[in-house]
Design a protein around this motif. Structure first.
Motif, PDB file in Angstrom:
ATOM      1  N   PRO A  81       0.799  -1.140   0.008  1.00 23.20           N
ATOM      2  CA  PRO A  81       0.106   0.029  -0.044  1.00 23.20           C
ATOM      3  C   PRO A  81       0.943   1.195  -0.013  1.00 23.20           C
ATOM      4  N   ILE A  82       1.927   1.156   0.860  1.00 21.26           N
ATOM      5  CA  ILE A  82       2.800   2.469   0.933  1.00 21.26           C
ATOM      6  C   ILE A  82       3.565   2.639  -0.483  1.00 21.26           C
ATOM      7  N   THR A  83       3.999   1.642  -1.224  1.00 24.58           N
ATOM      8  CA  THR A  83       4.655   1.568  -2.445  1.00 24.58           C
ATOM      9  C   THR A  83       3.666   2.220  -3.456  1.00 24.58           C
ATOM     10  N   ILE A  84       2.388   1.658  -3.528  1.00 27.04           N
ATOM     11  CA  ILE A  84       1.358   2.335  -4.417  1.00 27.04           C
ATOM     12  C   ILE A  84       1.073   3.551  -4.077  1.00 27.04           C
ATOM     13  N   SER A  85       0.843   4.166  -2.876  1.00 23.99           N
ATOM     14  CA  SER A  85       0.709   5.555  -2.604  1.00 23.99           C
ATOM     15  C   SER A  85       1.810   6.261  -3.161  1.00 23.99           C
ATOM     16  N   GLU A  86       3.009   5.914  -3.040  1.00 23.32           N
ATOM     17  CA  GLU A  86       4.112   6.753  -3.432  1.00 23.32           C
ATOM     18  C   GLU A  86       4.173   6.942  -4.995  1.00 23.32           C
ATOM     19  N   ILE A  87       3.880   5.681  -5.684  1.00 20.06           N
ATOM     20  CA  ILE A  87       3.591   5.707  -7.144  1.00 20.06           C
ATOM     21  C   ILE A  87       2.547   6.835  -7.461  1.00 20.06           C
ATOM     22  N   TRP A  88       1.389   6.630  -6.685  1.00 22.27           N
ATOM     23  CA  TRP A  88       0.350   7.408  -7.121  1.00 22.27           C
ATOM     24  C   TRP A  88       0.853   9.045  -6.982  1.00 22.27           C
ATOM     25  N   MET A  89       1.388   9.205  -5.809  1.00 29.42           N
ATOM     26  CA  MET A  89       1.821  10.597  -5.593  1.00 29.42           C
ATOM     27  C   MET A  89       2.753  11.230  -6.686  1.00 29.42           C
TER      28      MET A  89
END
Length: 241
Positions: A81-89
């Protein structure tokens, strides 16, 4: 925009990308060390799948390497989830509002289907595969299985199923971006089925049973993906009327 502004913009994007990658790397490495402290409990979830094989290790460092591999994979899954959120940002700044909604929805369901694939493999696919291998063993031959081979086999299957279950999400995103059309999926259905069996043969361990166990849910996911593609296309056409 002149050359200096373009250069500044590119440098800014690269700086932002480096920042996000560093965060992802640090978080995953930290989580790996944390998972290692709980490795005795974590490895029990893998050993629980053992249908009765006699597991051994044949090199002094083998068990340690197994622990590190398992800790790393657990960390990657937990930090997903953190990896996805960083990619998203990082990517959201360059997207229009409609595109952001599509990508955000894809990332959310991507995480959901990834976990669903791992759970499906852990509860259904892996037990069936391991039980099959146990049934074809011979009484005259003692099976001393390397714990590294056993854990690596399980990890490969788990991650492979997690990735394969992303198929509906990928089809949804490509359909929303008008890259994939129902006509293409209908015309190329036979080729897609062939590709599924080829992919199953590549990403699973080299045995027929694992490949079949992988291919069956992929075929189901293909049917779901077809439905998603038709639904998105129909919604787009009705919206244009």
């Amino acid at each position: 925009m002149d050359l200096s502004q373009k250069t500044d913009s590119l440098v800014g994007h690269l700086s932002e990308l480096r920042k996000r990658l560093i965060i992802i790397l640090v978080v995953n490495i930290t989580a790996t060390f944390i998972c290692y402290f709980f490795i005795d409990k974590l490895i029990q979830y893998i050993l629980y799948l053992n249908p009765g094989m006699n597991l051994i290790y044949i090199a002094p460092s083998e068990l340690f390497m197994v622990y590190m591999e398992l800790a790393l994979i657990c960390a990657i899954v937990l930090c997903f989830p953190i990896t996805i959120s960083e990619i998203w940002m990082f990517i959201s700044k360059g997207l229009y509002k409609k595109e952001r909604n599509h990508v955000l929805l894809s990332l959310f369901f991507g995480a959901f289907f990834f976990v669903a694939g791992i759970l499906f493999c852990y509860t259904i696919a892996l037990p069936i595969t391991l039980d099959f291998f146990m049934r074809i063993s011979l009484e005259e031959v003692t099976a001393n299985i390397s714990v590294k081979s056993f854990v690596s086999f399980c990890n490969t299957m788990l991650i492979s199923f997690g990735i394969v279950f992303e198929l509906p999400v990928i089809v949804f995103l490509l359909s929303e971006l008008d890259i994939l059309k129902p006509s293409f999926m209908k015309k190329s259905y036979g080729v897609l089925v062939l590709i599924i069996f080829i992919v199953a043969a590549i990403i699973t361990p080299p045995d027929v049973i694992s490949q079949i166990v992988m291919a069956i849910p992929m075929l189901v996911l293909l049917e779901i993906s077809k439905g998603i593609c038709y639904f998105v296309d129909k919604r787009k056409k009705s919206g244009h009327k």
